[in-house]
Design a protein around this motif. Structure first.
Motif, PDB file in Angstrom:
ATOM      1  N   LEU A 165       0.756  -1.169   0.107  1.00 39.01           N
ATOM      2  CA  LEU A 165       0.124  -0.132   0.039  1.00 39.01           C
ATOM      3  C   LEU A 165       0.778   1.333  -0.165  1.00 39.01           C
ATOM      4  N   ALA A 216      -6.573  -4.959 -12.921  1.00 37.98           N
ATOM      5  CA  ALA A 216      -7.419  -4.528 -11.965  1.00 37.98           C
ATOM      6  C   ALA A 216      -8.735  -5.253 -11.800  1.00 37.98           C
ATOM      7  N   THR A 244      -3.366   0.792  -9.140  1.00 37.53           N
ATOM      8  CA  THR A 244      -4.025  -0.277  -8.206  1.00 37.53           C
ATOM      9  C   THR A 244      -4.243  -1.504  -8.930  1.00 37.53           C
ATOM     10  N   GLN A 251       0.071  -7.719  -5.044  1.00 36.19           N
ATOM     11  CA  GLN A 251      -0.975  -6.810  -4.773  1.00 36.19           C
ATOM     12  C   GLN A 251      -0.470  -5.320  -4.880  1.00 36.19           C
ATOM     13  N   THR A 296      -1.471  -1.256  -4.103  1.00 35.48           N
ATOM     14  CA  THR A 296      -2.654  -0.585  -3.935  1.00 35.48           C
ATOM     15  C   THR A 296      -2.121   1.009  -3.604  1.00 35.48           C
ATOM     16  N   SER A 336      -3.676   4.540  -2.563  1.00 35.05           N
ATOM     17  CA  SER A 336      -4.572   5.226  -1.771  1.00 35.05           C
ATOM     18  C   SER A 336      -3.968   6.089  -0.758  1.00 35.05           C
TER      19      SER A 336
END
Length: 121
Positions: A11, A40, A90, A116, A118, A120
């Motif tokens: 993240l 995605a 993402t 993954q 991400t 944000s």
């Protein structure tokens, strides 16, 4: 059985950076082209960047100028440096490599398990 092992996802806030790695799990005789793909939610998998054994690179328009693909042939490892990340980056990122299989005398396509990413706040 050769495996491609990815690492480096996570993240990050918009504008941040991540570096993905993709390493072959055992000694490899030869690797031809390698590439990073992403998928995605609700979208098709797309090519992000690719690199030939000679180091020639290709990028998707959406990431050109922000991402950099590289490889270390001595370590059978590929990298993706991702800068100025955006929420639209993402996705699950997967590596792909064309690896020479001695028993078959041919290159075969291998995929990593995916990692993954991400973006944000």
């Amino acid at each position: 059985q050769v495996q491609l092992v990815e690492s480096g996802g996570g993240l990050v806030q918009p504008g941040g950076s991540l570096r993905l790695s993709c390493a072959a799990s055992k000694s490899i005789f030869s690797i031809n082209s390698m590439g990073w793909y992403r998928q995605a939610p609700g979208k098709q998998r797309e090519l992000v960047a690719s690199i030939t054994s000679g180091g020639r690179t290709n990028y998707a328009d959406a990431v050109r100028g922000r991402f950099a693909i590289s490889r270390d042939n001595a370590k059978n490892t590929m990298y993706l440096q991702m800068n100025n990340l955006k929420p639209e980056d993402t996705a699950v990122y997967s590596c792909n490599a064309q690896i020479y299989v001695l028993s078959s005398s041919a290159y075969r396509n291998y995929w990593g398990q995916g990692t993954q990413v991400t973006v944000s706040s």
